[in-house]
Write a protein that holds these residues in place. Structure first.
Motif, PDB file in Angstrom:
ATOM      1  N   LYS A  15      42.668  55.954 -44.222  1.00 30.56           N
ATOM      2  CA  LYS A  15      42.765  54.755 -43.393  1.00 30.56           C
ATOM      3  C   LYS A  15      42.315  55.148 -41.981  1.00 30.56           C
ATOM      4  CE  LYS A  15      45.883  51.318 -41.619  1.00 30.56           C
ATOM      5  NZ  LYS A  15      47.167  51.194 -40.980  1.00 30.56           N
ATOM      6  N   THR A  16      41.371  54.400 -41.452  1.00 29.40           N
ATOM      7  CA  THR A  16      40.859  54.739 -40.123  1.00 29.40           C
ATOM      8  C   THR A  16      41.782  54.157 -39.057  1.00 29.40           C
ATOM      9  OG1 THR A  16      38.642  54.658 -41.036  1.00 29.40           O
ATOM     10  CG2 THR A  16      38.819  54.624 -38.634  1.00 29.40           C
ATOM     11  N   VAL A  17      42.390  55.049 -38.281  1.00 26.53           N
ATOM     12  CA  VAL A  17      43.304  54.566 -37.237  1.00 26.53           C
ATOM     13  C   VAL A  17      42.648  54.608 -35.851  1.00 26.53           C
ATOM     14  CG1 VAL A  17      45.502  54.969 -38.391  1.00 26.53           C
ATOM     15  CG2 VAL A  17      44.405  56.839 -37.196  1.00 26.53           C
ATOM     16  N   LEU A  18      41.630  55.439 -35.704  1.00 22.34           N
ATOM     17  CA  LEU A  18      40.799  55.413 -34.489  1.00 22.34           C
ATOM     18  C   LEU A  18      39.346  55.410 -34.931  1.00 22.34           C
ATOM     19  CD1 LEU A  18      42.514  58.056 -32.141  1.00 22.34           C
ATOM     20  CD2 LEU A  18      42.620  55.574 -31.919  1.00 22.34           C
ATOM     21  N   GLU A  19      38.540  54.526 -34.340  1.00 25.74           N
ATOM     22  CA  GLU A  19      37.170  54.394 -34.835  1.00 25.74           C
ATOM     23  C   GLU A  19      36.181  54.476 -33.672  1.00 25.74           C
ATOM     24  OE1 GLU A  19      36.779  51.070 -37.441  1.00 25.74           O
ATOM     25  OE2 GLU A  19      34.624  51.311 -37.630  1.00 25.74           O
ATOM     26  N   ASN A  20      35.369  55.500 -33.684  1.00 28.71           N
ATOM     27  CA  ASN A  20      34.273  55.670 -32.719  1.00 28.71           C
ATOM     28  C   ASN A  20      34.710  55.398 -31.277  1.00 28.71           C
ATOM     29  OD1 ASN A  20      32.816  54.014 -35.340  1.00 28.71           O
ATOM     30  ND2 ASN A  20      32.244  56.115 -34.876  1.00 28.71           N
ATOM     31  N   GLY A  32      44.334  52.264 -17.718  1.00 24.56           N
ATOM     32  CA  GLY A  32      45.251  51.474 -18.529  1.00 24.56           C
ATOM     33  C   GLY A  32      44.688  51.287 -19.916  1.00 24.56           C
ATOM     34  N   LEU A  33      45.577  51.276 -20.902  1.00 23.55           N
ATOM     35  CA  LEU A  33      45.149  51.020 -22.277  1.00 23.55           C
ATOM     36  C   LEU A  33      46.079  49.950 -22.845  1.00 23.55           C
ATOM     37  CD1 LEU A  33      43.265  51.940 -24.642  1.00 23.55           C
ATOM     38  CD2 LEU A  33      45.052  53.554 -25.268  1.00 23.55           C
ATOM     39  N   ALA A  34      45.500  48.795 -23.095  1.00 21.60           N
ATOM     40  CA  ALA A  34      46.319  47.687 -23.573  1.00 21.60           C
ATOM     41  C   ALA A  34      45.976  47.381 -25.025  1.00 21.60           C
ATOM     42  CB  ALA A  34      46.070  46.454 -22.716  1.00 21.60           C
ATOM     43  N   GLY A  35      46.986  47.034 -25.787  1.00 22.01           N
ATOM     44  CA  GLY A  35      46.742  46.703 -27.190  1.00 22.01           C
ATOM     45  C   GLY A  35      48.014  46.305 -27.892  1.00 22.01           C
ATOM     46  N   GLU A  36      47.841  45.660 -29.020  1.00 24.98           N
ATOM     47  CA  GLU A  36      48.997  45.210 -29.804  1.00 24.98           C
ATOM     48  C   GLU A  36      49.665  46.407 -30.478  1.00 24.98           C
ATOM     49  OE1 GLU A  36      49.939  41.897 -30.059  1.00 24.98           O
ATOM     50  OE2 GLU A  36      48.427  41.604 -28.514  1.00 24.98           O
ATOM     51  N   ASN A  37      50.846  46.164 -31.008  1.00 22.28           N
ATOM     52  CA  ASN A  37      51.531  47.203 -31.788  1.00 22.28           C
ATOM     53  C   ASN A  37      50.673  47.577 -32.999  1.00 22.28           C
ATOM     54  OD1 ASN A  37      53.722  47.102 -30.096  1.00 22.28           O
ATOM     55  ND2 ASN A  37      54.807  45.592 -31.338  1.00 22.28           N
ATOM     56  N   GLY A  38      50.564  48.868 -33.267  1.00 23.45           N
ATOM     57  CA  GLY A  38      49.810  49.335 -34.438  1.00 23.45           C
ATOM     58  C   GLY A  38      48.306  49.336 -34.245  1.00 23.45           C
ATOM     59  N   SER A  39      47.848  49.167 -32.998  1.00 21.31           N
ATOM     60  CA  SER A  39      46.406  49.117 -32.766  1.00 21.31           C
ATOM     61  C   SER A  39      45.789  50.515 -32.617  1.00 21.31           C
ATOM     62  CB  SER A  39      46.109  48.284 -31.519  1.00 21.31           C
ATOM     63  OG  SER A  39      46.796  48.810 -30.410  1.00 21.31           O
ATOM     64  N   GLY A  40      46.634  51.538 -32.486  1.00 19.73           N
ATOM     65  CA  GLY A  40      46.119  52.911 -32.375  1.00 19.73           C
ATOM     66  C   GLY A  40      46.348  53.536 -31.002  1.00 19.73           C
ATOM     67  N   THR A  42      49.105  54.844 -29.570  1.00 18.20           N
ATOM     68  CA  THR A  42      49.870  56.097 -29.601  1.00 18.20           C
ATOM     69  C   THR A  42      49.048  57.216 -30.230  1.00 18.20           C
ATOM     70  OG1 THR A  42      51.890  54.817 -29.730  1.00 18.20           O
ATOM     71  CG2 THR A  42      52.053  57.113 -30.345  1.00 18.20           C
ATOM     72  N   MET A  43      48.264  56.886 -31.247  1.00 21.61           N
ATOM     73  CA  MET A  43      47.431  57.898 -31.901  1.00 21.61           C
ATOM     74  C   MET A  43      46.417  58.478 -30.910  1.00 21.61           C
ATOM     75  SD  MET A  43      47.255  59.429 -34.723  1.00 21.61           S
ATOM     76  CE  MET A  43      48.199  58.393 -35.828  1.00 21.61           C
ATOM     77  N   LEU A  44      45.861  57.598 -30.085  1.00 19.71           N
ATOM     78  CA  LEU A  44      44.906  58.057 -29.075  1.00 19.71           C
ATOM     79  C   LEU A  44      45.590  58.986 -28.069  1.00 19.71           C
ATOM     80  CD1 LEU A  44      42.022  57.878 -28.019  1.00 19.71           C
ATOM     81  CD2 LEU A  44      42.662  55.846 -26.736  1.00 19.71           C
ATOM     82  N   MET A  45      46.811  58.663 -27.707  1.00 15.97           N
ATOM     83  CA  MET A  45      47.574  59.522 -26.791  1.00 15.97           C
ATOM     84  C   MET A  45      47.799  60.900 -27.418  1.00 15.97           C
ATOM     85  SD  MET A  45      48.367  57.761 -24.121  1.00 15.97           S
ATOM     86  CE  MET A  45      49.891  57.589 -23.277  1.00 15.97           C
ATOM     87  N   ARG A  46      48.077  60.906 -28.713  1.00 12.34           N
ATOM     88  CA  ARG A  46      48.316  62.177 -29.409  1.00 12.34           C
ATOM     89  C   ARG A  46      47.049  63.026 -29.452  1.00 12.34           C
ATOM     90  NH1 ARG A  46      52.288  60.336 -34.392  1.00 12.34           N
ATOM     91  NH2 ARG A  46      54.137  60.232 -33.143  1.00 12.34           N
ATOM     92  N   VAL A  47      45.921  62.367 -29.639  1.00 12.66           N
ATOM     93  CA  VAL A  47      44.642  63.101 -29.634  1.00 12.66           C
ATOM     94  C   VAL A  47      44.413  63.687 -28.240  1.00 12.66           C
ATOM     95  CG1 VAL A  47      42.124  62.845 -29.779  1.00 12.66           C
ATOM     96  CG2 VAL A  47      43.579  61.805 -31.510  1.00 12.66           C
ATOM     97  N   LEU A  48      44.655  62.875 -27.213  1.00 12.69           N
ATOM     98  CA  LEU A  48      44.415  63.326 -25.840  1.00 12.69           C
ATOM     99  C   LEU A  48      45.355  64.452 -25.411  1.00 12.69           C
ATOM    100  CD1 LEU A  48      43.664  59.998 -23.974  1.00 12.69           C
ATOM    101  CD2 LEU A  48      42.275  62.057 -23.860  1.00 12.69           C
ATOM    102  N   SER A  49      46.500  64.521 -26.042  1.00 11.62           N
ATOM    103  CA  SER A  49      47.442  65.584 -25.657  1.00 11.62           C
ATOM    104  C   SER A  49      47.262  66.849 -26.484  1.00 11.62           C
ATOM    105  CB  SER A  49      48.872  65.071 -25.796  1.00 11.62           C
ATOM    106  OG  SER A  49      49.098  64.630 -27.107  1.00 11.62           O
ATOM    107  N   ALA A 202      41.950  47.628 -30.189  1.00  9.80           N
ATOM    108  CA  ALA A 202      42.310  46.750 -31.317  1.00  9.80           C
ATOM    109  C   ALA A 202      41.743  47.353 -32.589  1.00  9.80           C
ATOM    110  CB  ALA A 202      41.745  45.355 -31.097  1.00  9.80           C
ATOM    111  N   ASP A 203      42.572  47.496 -33.601  1.00  6.91           N
ATOM    112  CA  ASP A 203      42.179  48.106 -34.889  1.00  6.91           C
ATOM    113  C   ASP A 203      41.487  49.458 -34.697  1.00  6.91           C
ATOM    114  OD1 ASP A 203      43.177  45.918 -36.282  1.00  6.91           O
ATOM    115  OD2 ASP A 203      41.303  44.811 -36.020  1.00  6.91           O
ATOM    116  N   GLY A 204      41.962  50.229 -33.767  1.00  3.37           N
ATOM    117  CA  GLY A 204      41.428  51.569 -33.539  1.00  3.37           C
ATOM    118  C   GLY A 204      40.139  51.613 -32.744  1.00  3.37           C
ATOM    119  N   LYS A 205      39.641  50.443 -32.305  1.00  4.23           N
ATOM    120  CA  LYS A 205      38.395  50.421 -31.525  1.00  4.23           C
ATOM    121  C   LYS A 205      38.721  50.170 -30.059  1.00  4.23           C
ATOM    122  CE  LYS A 205      35.860  48.586 -35.423  1.00  4.23           C
ATOM    123  NZ  LYS A 205      35.503  47.340 -36.088  1.00  4.23           N
TER     124      LYS A 205
END
Lengths: 210, 269
Positions: A15-20, A32-40, A42-49, A202-205
């Protein structure tokens, strides 16, 4: 310092959680990074850390390509949603322990940070007995503790009262020119107030908004 | 001044009390594992057993019964230590690993830490009773025997602890089934080895391809004696353990940078 994410993708169980994802972050700015719940977000924060290895793409640090895990060599201050500190320790002990893993943090600094977020440094209660708001304040204190070069804040004002929110906002603005700050929130007003550059996800994008 | 026999009785009593406490502890612990321990929503220590793989070396009693999950005092320690690392990697790992610039250095550091704890545990478990038995019984104290005894025990416990520690790390990455297979394949090899050794006294003997007495612990009336017989098979046995531990460390070393921290094992496959 400049961090570039180029075409970053993360898949979990196909399942793609972050896309390109393409992003450029530079010292001195608040993003700032704005998005709905489950949009990715937190995952992006984890990659950045440097906690998570992306499935594809490149990461550059000051125009030099690095391994995703090498982001941990940048002094990262991180607050993530729904993560806990050590239940058996007091707030002060938690900060002393974490602060001395990679730096040599003194008691004065720990007391200062606890004070700044509105916690009592002499409080002898264990972390497990803290309220949700107190836990959040402690997580923020640990993120700022070691004067980070990259500050990643995921919903930092969640569960925090209005008065403390002002303190946190002030803390974010203090010393901002010496670090990269990325603020994630589903509350657009927080982002609009504090951030220089805003991304939406939104949706990992990820898209540059402003 | 008390005579030797009263001291021996006192010594046996102390050992018996300690053993009793350990046995009760172990039963509580095992019951918790089998039936699951639920203490509400508090995300605290016992919650971590949810995905914890729990191992102990094959332990054989004086008969020929073999138990994969034999209860021993070291089990408590292994459980606690395994849970500690599980918690470190999977639950509390976020704020810890964001402060670890090199995970490889971390693996080395924790391995050394584990070695230190094992050495201390070995000294406490085997060294102290051996010294006491030398003092209070007619067993002659030999420094070389003492040293070999410690090294031998260290190897055995190290094997146990490394299994628990690293297999738990594997389970977070690859899931519990694969981790179980990795370890139990090795255990089955040990079990086959046992059928050739005919020596069921101590787990280390299983690794020996030929019949050999490595360590014998005899508790004939009030006397604890240690015999260490070093020969070709001992070297082979210890080499197998060393290779096993080193292989696990090497696999972990090669993979640790690929692991995602803070995701649950089910997400992490």
């Amino acid at each position: 310092m400049k961090i570039e994410l180029i075409d970053i993708t993360k898949k979990i169980k196909n399942k793609t959680v972050l896309e390109n994802v393409d992003m450029t972050l530079e010292t001195g700015k608040i993003y700032g990074l704005a998005g709905e719940n489950g949009s990715g977000k937190t995952m992006l924060m984890r990659v950045l850390s440097g906690l998570i290895r992306p499935s594809g793409g490149k990461i550059k640090l000051d125009d030099r390509e690095i391994h995703a895990m090498d982001l941990a060599t940048v002094k990262v201050g991180l607050v993530l949603e729904n993560t806990s500190l050590y239940n058996s320790m007091t707030g002060f002990e938690n900060l002393m322990y974490l602060g001395n893993l990679r730096s040599d943090i003194r008691q004065d600094r720990v007391n200062e940070m606890l004070d700044k977020v509105g916690l009592d440094p002499t409080d002898k209660r264990k972390y497990s007995t803290y309220s949700l708001g107190m836990k959040q304040k402690l997580a923020i204190a640990q993120a700022f503790l070691e004067y980070p070069n990259l500050l990643l804040l995921d919903e930092p004002t969640n569960a925090i009262d209005e008065e403390s929110c002002k303190k946190i906002r002030k803390l974010i603005m203090e010393g901002r020119e010496e670090r990269i700050t990325l603020l994630v929130s589903h509350d657009r007003s927080v982002i609009d107030d504090l951030c220089d550059i805003i991304y939406t996800i939104a949706d990992g994008k990820v898209r540059l908004c402003q | 001044m008390r005579d030797n026999s009263s001291l021996i009785k006192e010594f046996i009593l102390i050992i018996a009390v300690f053993s009793g406490v350990f046995i009760i502890w172990n039963f509580v612990f095992l019951a918790g594992l089998i039936f699951g321990v639920d203490i509400g929503e508090n995300k605290d220590f016992f919650d971590n057993f949810e995905n914890l793989i729990f191992l102990t070396a094959l332990t054989v009693d004086d008969g020929w019964s073999v138990s994969m999950f034999a209860i021993s005092e070291s089990m408590v320690f292994m459980g606690l230590y395994g849970a500690y690392w599980y918690r470190r990697m999977d639950i509390d790992g976020i704020y810890y690993f964001v402060r670890q610039p090199s995970r490889k250095k971390w693996i080395l550091k924790t391995s050394l830490q584990l070695l230190g704890i094992t050495a201390f545990w070995g000294l406490l478990q085997v060294g102290v009773p051996y010294i006491l038995s030398s003092l209070y019984t007619d067993t002659d104290f030999s420094f070389m025997t003492f040293l070999l005894f410690i090294i031998m025990y260290l190897s055995i416990t190290l094997f146990n602890y490394f299994s628990v520690y690293l297999v738990n790390i594997f389970s977070m990455r690859y899931g519990t089934v694969i981790s179980f297979i990795i370890v139990y394949c090795f255990y089955i090899f040990c079990f086959i080895g046992m059928s050739f050794t005919k020596d069921n006294r101590y787990p280390l003997a299983y690794f020996a391809p030929t019949e050999v007495t490595l360590v014998k612990w005899e508790d004939d009336i009030g006397s604890i004696k240690a015999f260490v017989d070093i020969n070709k098979s001992t070297i082979i046995s210890l080499s197998v353990l060393a290779v096993y531990c080193m292989t696990l460390i090497f696999i972990t070393w090669c993979n640790v940078d690929k692991w995602d921290i803070g995701l649950k094992s089910r997400e992490n496959v």
